[in-house]
Design a protein around this motif. Structure first.
Motif, PDB file in Angstrom:
ATOM      1  N   ALA A   1     -12.663 -42.403  22.880  1.00  0.00           N
ATOM      2  CA  ALA A   1     -13.013 -41.170  22.167  1.00  0.00           C
ATOM      3  C   ALA A   1     -12.203 -39.964  22.635  1.00  0.00           C
ATOM      4  CB  ALA A   1     -14.509 -40.889  22.309  1.00  0.00           C
ATOM      5  N   LEU A   2     -12.174 -39.718  23.928  1.00  0.00           N
ATOM      6  CA  LEU A   2     -11.463 -38.537  24.429  1.00  0.00           C
ATOM      7  C   LEU A   2      -9.959 -38.700  24.301  1.00  0.00           C
ATOM      8  CD1 LEU A   2     -11.278 -35.809  25.782  1.00  0.00           C
ATOM      9  CD2 LEU A   2     -11.562 -36.943  28.008  1.00  0.00           C
ATOM     10  N   ARG A   3      -9.447 -39.849  24.680  1.00  0.00           N
ATOM     11  CA  ARG A   3      -7.987 -40.039  24.628  1.00  0.00           C
ATOM     12  C   ARG A   3      -7.460 -39.817  23.212  1.00  0.00           C
ATOM     13  NH1 ARG A   3      -4.166 -41.985  27.722  1.00  0.00           N
ATOM     14  NH2 ARG A   3      -5.616 -42.782  29.286  1.00  0.00           N
ATOM     15  N   GLU A   4      -8.167 -40.322  22.218  1.00  0.00           N
ATOM     16  CA  GLU A   4      -7.667 -40.222  20.849  1.00  0.00           C
ATOM     17  C   GLU A   4      -7.682 -38.786  20.331  1.00  0.00           C
ATOM     18  OE1 GLU A   4      -6.126 -42.419  19.272  1.00  0.00           O
ATOM     19  OE2 GLU A   4      -6.585 -44.250  20.387  1.00  0.00           O
ATOM     20  N   VAL A   5      -8.751 -38.032  20.598  1.00  0.00           N
ATOM     21  CA  VAL A   5      -8.754 -36.643  20.086  1.00  0.00           C
ATOM     22  C   VAL A   5      -7.720 -35.794  20.810  1.00  0.00           C
ATOM     23  CG1 VAL A   5     -11.094 -36.546  19.135  1.00  0.00           C
ATOM     24  CG2 VAL A   5     -10.749 -36.072  21.578  1.00  0.00           C
ATOM     25  N   LEU A   6      -7.525 -36.045  22.102  1.00  0.00           N
ATOM     26  CA  LEU A   6      -6.512 -35.283  22.840  1.00  0.00           C
ATOM     27  C   LEU A   6      -5.108 -35.659  22.386  1.00  0.00           C
ATOM     28  CD1 LEU A   6      -5.915 -33.193  25.017  1.00  0.00           C
ATOM     29  CD2 LEU A   6      -5.964 -35.035  26.715  1.00  0.00           C
ATOM     30  N   ASP A   7      -4.865 -36.954  22.179  1.00  0.00           N
ATOM     31  CA  ASP A   7      -3.549 -37.384  21.709  1.00  0.00           C
ATOM     32  C   ASP A   7      -3.228 -36.786  20.343  1.00  0.00           C
ATOM     33  OD1 ASP A   7      -3.075 -38.814  23.984  1.00  0.00           O
ATOM     34  OD2 ASP A   7      -3.279 -40.805  23.075  1.00  0.00           O
ATOM     35  N   VAL A   8      -4.207 -36.789  19.449  1.00  0.00           N
ATOM     36  CA  VAL A   8      -3.990 -36.231  18.117  1.00  0.00           C
ATOM     37  C   VAL A   8      -3.700 -34.738  18.205  1.00  0.00           C
ATOM     38  CG1 VAL A   8      -5.202 -35.594  15.985  1.00  0.00           C
ATOM     39  CG2 VAL A   8      -5.219 -37.963  16.773  1.00  0.00           C
ATOM     40  N   SER A   9      -4.483 -34.027  19.019  1.00  0.00           N
ATOM     41  CA  SER A   9      -4.283 -32.590  19.165  1.00  0.00           C
ATOM     42  C   SER A   9      -2.873 -32.280  19.670  1.00  0.00           C
ATOM     43  CB  SER A   9      -5.329 -32.013  20.130  1.00  0.00           C
ATOM     44  OG  SER A   9      -5.148 -30.630  20.307  1.00  0.00           O
ATOM     45  N   GLU A  10      -2.434 -32.999  20.684  1.00  0.00           N
ATOM     46  CA  GLU A  10      -1.127 -32.724  21.267  1.00  0.00           C
ATOM     47  C   GLU A  10       0.003 -33.205  20.374  1.00  0.00           C
ATOM     48  OE1 GLU A  10      -1.396 -34.302  25.256  1.00  0.00           O
ATOM     49  OE2 GLU A  10      -2.220 -32.409  25.973  1.00  0.00           O
ATOM     50  N   ALA A  11      -0.217 -34.303  19.635  1.00  0.00           N
ATOM     51  CA  ALA A  11       0.806 -34.782  18.707  1.00  0.00           C
ATOM     52  C   ALA A  11       0.998 -33.790  17.566  1.00  0.00           C
ATOM     53  CB  ALA A  11       0.416 -36.154  18.157  1.00  0.00           C
ATOM     54  N   TYR A  12      -0.103 -33.206  17.099  1.00  0.00           N
ATOM     55  CA  TYR A  12      -0.003 -32.221  16.019  1.00  0.00           C
ATOM     56  C   TYR A  12       0.747 -30.977  16.503  1.00  0.00           C
ATOM     57  CZ  TYR A  12      -1.294 -29.344  12.018  1.00  0.00           C
ATOM     58  OH  TYR A  12      -1.251 -28.537  10.899  1.00  0.00           O
ATOM     59  N   GLU A  13       0.449 -30.548  17.720  1.00  0.00           N
ATOM     60  CA  GLU A  13       1.147 -29.382  18.269  1.00  0.00           C
ATOM     61  C   GLU A  13       2.629 -29.665  18.444  1.00  0.00           C
ATOM     62  OE1 GLU A  13       0.758 -26.133  21.905  1.00  0.00           O
ATOM     63  OE2 GLU A  13      -0.347 -28.017  22.009  1.00  0.00           O
ATOM     64  N   GLN A  14       2.954 -30.870  18.893  1.00  0.00           N
ATOM     65  CA  GLN A  14       4.359 -31.232  19.068  1.00  0.00           C
ATOM     66  C   GLN A  14       5.075 -31.289  17.721  1.00  0.00           C
ATOM     67  OE1 GLN A  14       5.004 -35.110  20.859  1.00  0.00           O
ATOM     68  NE2 GLN A  14       6.918 -34.419  21.796  1.00  0.00           N
ATOM     69  N   GLU A  15       4.366 -31.744  16.704  1.00  0.00           N
ATOM     70  CA  GLU A  15       4.952 -31.887  15.367  1.00  0.00           C
ATOM     71  C   GLU A  15       5.174 -30.540  14.692  1.00  0.00           C
ATOM     72  OE1 GLU A  15       5.797 -34.571  11.877  1.00  0.00           O
ATOM     73  OE2 GLU A  15       5.321 -35.087  13.945  1.00  0.00           O
ATOM     74  N   THR A  16       4.240 -29.618  14.892  1.00  0.00           N
ATOM     75  CA  THR A  16       4.253 -28.369  14.127  1.00  0.00           C
ATOM     76  C   THR A  16       4.496 -27.122  14.962  1.00  0.00           C
ATOM     77  OG1 THR A  16       1.875 -27.974  14.370  1.00  0.00           O
ATOM     78  CG2 THR A  16       2.587 -29.394  12.524  1.00  0.00           C
ATOM     79  N   GLY A  17       4.291 -27.213  16.272  1.00  0.00           N
ATOM     80  CA  GLY A  17       4.357 -26.036  17.127  1.00  0.00           C
ATOM     81  C   GLY A  17       3.094 -25.205  17.093  1.00  0.00           C
ATOM     82  N   ASP A  18       2.081 -25.683  16.383  1.00  0.00           N
ATOM     83  CA  ASP A  18       0.822 -24.955  16.235  1.00  0.00           C
ATOM     84  C   ASP A  18      -0.331 -25.897  16.594  1.00  0.00           C
ATOM     85  OD1 ASP A  18      -1.115 -23.092  15.594  1.00  0.00           O
ATOM     86  OD2 ASP A  18      -1.041 -23.512  13.445  1.00  0.00           O
ATOM     87  N   ALA A  19      -1.015 -25.627  17.694  1.00  0.00           N
ATOM     88  CA  ALA A  19      -2.089 -26.507  18.146  1.00  0.00           C
ATOM     89  C   ALA A  19      -3.332 -26.329  17.270  1.00  0.00           C
ATOM     90  CB  ALA A  19      -2.454 -26.213  19.595  1.00  0.00           C
ATOM     91  N   PRO A  20      -4.048 -27.410  16.957  1.00  0.00           N
ATOM     92  CA  PRO A  20      -5.294 -27.267  16.200  1.00  0.00           C
ATOM     93  C   PRO A  20      -6.368 -26.572  17.028  1.00  0.00           C
ATOM     94  CG  PRO A  20      -4.992 -29.543  16.915  1.00  0.00           C
ATOM     95  CD  PRO A  20      -3.734 -28.813  17.257  1.00  0.00           C
ATOM     96  N   ALA A  21      -7.230 -25.824  16.348  1.00  0.00           N
ATOM     97  CA  ALA A  21      -8.324 -25.149  17.043  1.00  0.00           C
ATOM     98  C   ALA A  21      -9.259 -26.159  17.680  1.00  0.00           C
ATOM     99  CB  ALA A  21      -9.090 -24.252  16.071  1.00  0.00           C
ATOM    100  N   PHE A  22      -9.541 -27.227  16.966  1.00  0.00           N
ATOM    101  CA  PHE A  22     -10.360 -28.305  17.521  1.00  0.00           C
ATOM    102  C   PHE A  22     -10.038 -29.606  16.802  1.00  0.00           C
ATOM    103  CE2 PHE A  22     -13.048 -26.411  14.195  1.00  0.00           C
ATOM    104  CZ  PHE A  22     -13.438 -27.516  13.452  1.00  0.00           C
ATOM    105  N   THR A  23     -10.373 -30.702  17.464  1.00  0.00           N
ATOM    106  CA  THR A  23     -10.210 -32.038  16.889  1.00  0.00           C
ATOM    107  C   THR A  23     -11.507 -32.798  17.100  1.00  0.00           C
ATOM    108  OG1 THR A  23      -7.851 -31.988  17.459  1.00  0.00           O
ATOM    109  CG2 THR A  23      -8.799 -34.124  16.866  1.00  0.00           C
TER     110      THR A  23
END
Length: 318
Positions: free
Chosen positions: A105-127
Motif C-alpha cells: 500500500a505505502l510503496r505504491e502510493v509513494l512510487d506513483v507520487s514520485e513518478a508523476y513528479e518526475q514525469e511532469t515536474g509537479d508533485a500531486p497534492a495527495f495519492t
C-alpha cells in the motif's frame, strides 16, 4: 523507486483496540514502512491506552493520548500537526483504526507520487489507495470523486504512472504531501466525524493534482458493506451539518461544484430517509443538522482547547 522522503503514518483510534492492532500490523509489515507512526488515541475506554503503552513495533511510534474524544477530524488535526512539526514529515500517510493497509500500500502510493513528479515536474497534492471491503469488493463508502474536466493530456500522464485523476478521497490510506498541508492548512476539527476528509482533500486539490492508484490497496473493516447512507442513525446529523459547511463555509469546491454536489446530497438524503426503518431519528438529525449548519465551524484552537495546543500549522476554520 528508492525514495529518501520522510513518511510518517498517522492513525486515529477510538475504542477499537482489536481493529487498531490489525491497522498497526499492516502499517509496519508492508514492503515499505514509514519512518514513524503517530497514533492519536481519542480517550478510548476499551483498553486501547494499555495496549498502546505496551506496544513495541519495529517502527518508532509516537502515541498522543487525548483526554476527550474529538472525533476523527480532531484526531487527524492533532496527528498531522505532530507528524509535520515533531517528525519532519515530507509525506503524511493517514488512516482510521479500521483500515488495514495491504503489503504494497505505502510503496505504491509513494512510487506513483514520485513518478508523476518526475514525469511532469509537479508533485500531486495527495495519492490515494484503492479501498476495498473485507471480501475484496470496492467499498462504496470510499468512492473516489473523479476530476471533472481533466484534460486528455492530464489523464494520459496519470495513466502512464499507473494512476487516475481524482477530486477528493476518504481518510483511508491517503498519502499527502506535507507542503500541501502547510499551504492549505489542517482539516477542520469541528467536523468531528464525516466529510472532514471531503472538505480537506477537495481543498488541497482544488487547484492542484490528486491521484489514486489501484496498485495500492487498503481494506476498510466497516461493520456493513455500504456508504454513509446505509445505516447512519443519529450520525446523520453530522452528514447534514458537515455537508452544509462544505457547501457554504469552505473554499474547497468551485461554485459550480457546490451546485452539483448540493443536488446530489439532497437526492441521497431523500433516499436515505425514505428507505430508513427509523425515519424519526433521521428526520431529527436532518433538521438539527440544518440548524447547526447555519453557524460556521469553530476554529481548531477552540475545539482542542485544554486538550492539545496547536502550534504553527494554519487553521482554515479561523
Amino acid at each position: 523507486m528508492t525514495s529518501k522522503a520522510v513518511v510518517v503514518a498517522v492513525v486515529v483510534t477510538y475504542n477499537r483496540r482489536e481493529l487498531l492492532q490489525t491497522t498497526l500490523a499492516g502499517v509496519v509489515s508492508g514492503t515499505l514502512v514509514p519512518d514513524a507512526v503517530v497514533v492519536v488515541d481519542n480517550a478510548s475506554t476499551d483498553g486501547t491506552a494499555d495496549y498502546l503503552r505496551s506496544y513495541e513495533g519495529p517502527v518508532p511510534t509516537d502515541v498522543v493520548t487525548l483526554n476527550t474524544n474529538v472525533g476523527g477530524a480532531g484526531g487527524f488535526v492533532v496527528g498531522m500537526e505532530r507528524a509535520l512539526l515533531d517528525h519532519g514529515a515530507d509525506y503524511v500517510w493517514i488512516m482510521d483504526d479500521d483500515t488495514e493497509p495491504q503489503p504494497g500500500a505505502l510503496r505504491e502510493v509513494l512510487d506513483v507520487s514520485e513518478a508523476y513528479e518526475q514525469e511532469t515536474g509537479d508533485a500531486p497534492a495527495f495519492t490515494a489507495s484503492r479501498v476495498v471491503w473485507t471480501d475484496g469488493r470496492d467499498h462504496p463508502m470510499n468512492r473516489m470523486r473523479p476530476r471533472i474536466g481533466a484534460s486528455e493530456a492530464e489523464r494520459s500522464v496519470a495513466s502512464r504512472v499507473g494512476a487516475f485523476q481524482i477530486r477528493s478521497a476518504s481518510f483511508v490510506s491517503v498519502l499527502i504531501r506535507a507542503a500541501e498541508i502547510r499551504r492549505h492548512g489542517l482539516p477542520i476539527a469541528d467536523y468531528f466525524i464525516w466529510n472532514d476528509d471531503l472538505e480537506f482533500t477537495a481543498r488541497v486539490s482544488r487547484r492542484g493534482v490528486a491521484l489514486a492508484t489501484n496498485a495500492s490497496v487498503a481494506k476498510h473493516h466497516t461493520k456493513v458493506f455500504g456508504d454513509a447512507g446505509a445505516d447512519p442513525g443519529p450520525r446523520f446529523y453530522y452528514e447534514v451539518r458537515n455537508k452544509l459547511w462544505v457547501y457554504t463555509r469552505s473554499n474547497a469546491l468551485a461554485p459550480w461544484e457546490k451546485v452539483l454536489f448540493t443536488g446530489a446530497s439532497l437526492r441521497n438524503w431523500t433516499r436515505t430517509i425514505a428507505s430508513s426503518t427509523n425515519r424519526k431519528v433521521l428526520l431529527a438529525g436532518f433538521w438539527k443538522g440544518l440548524r447547526h449548519g447555519l453557524k460556521a465551524p469553530r476554529s481548531n484552537a477552540a475545539v482542542l482547547e485544554g486538550i492539545y495546543a496547536l502550534r504553527n500549522v494554519q487553521d482554515p476554520a479561523k
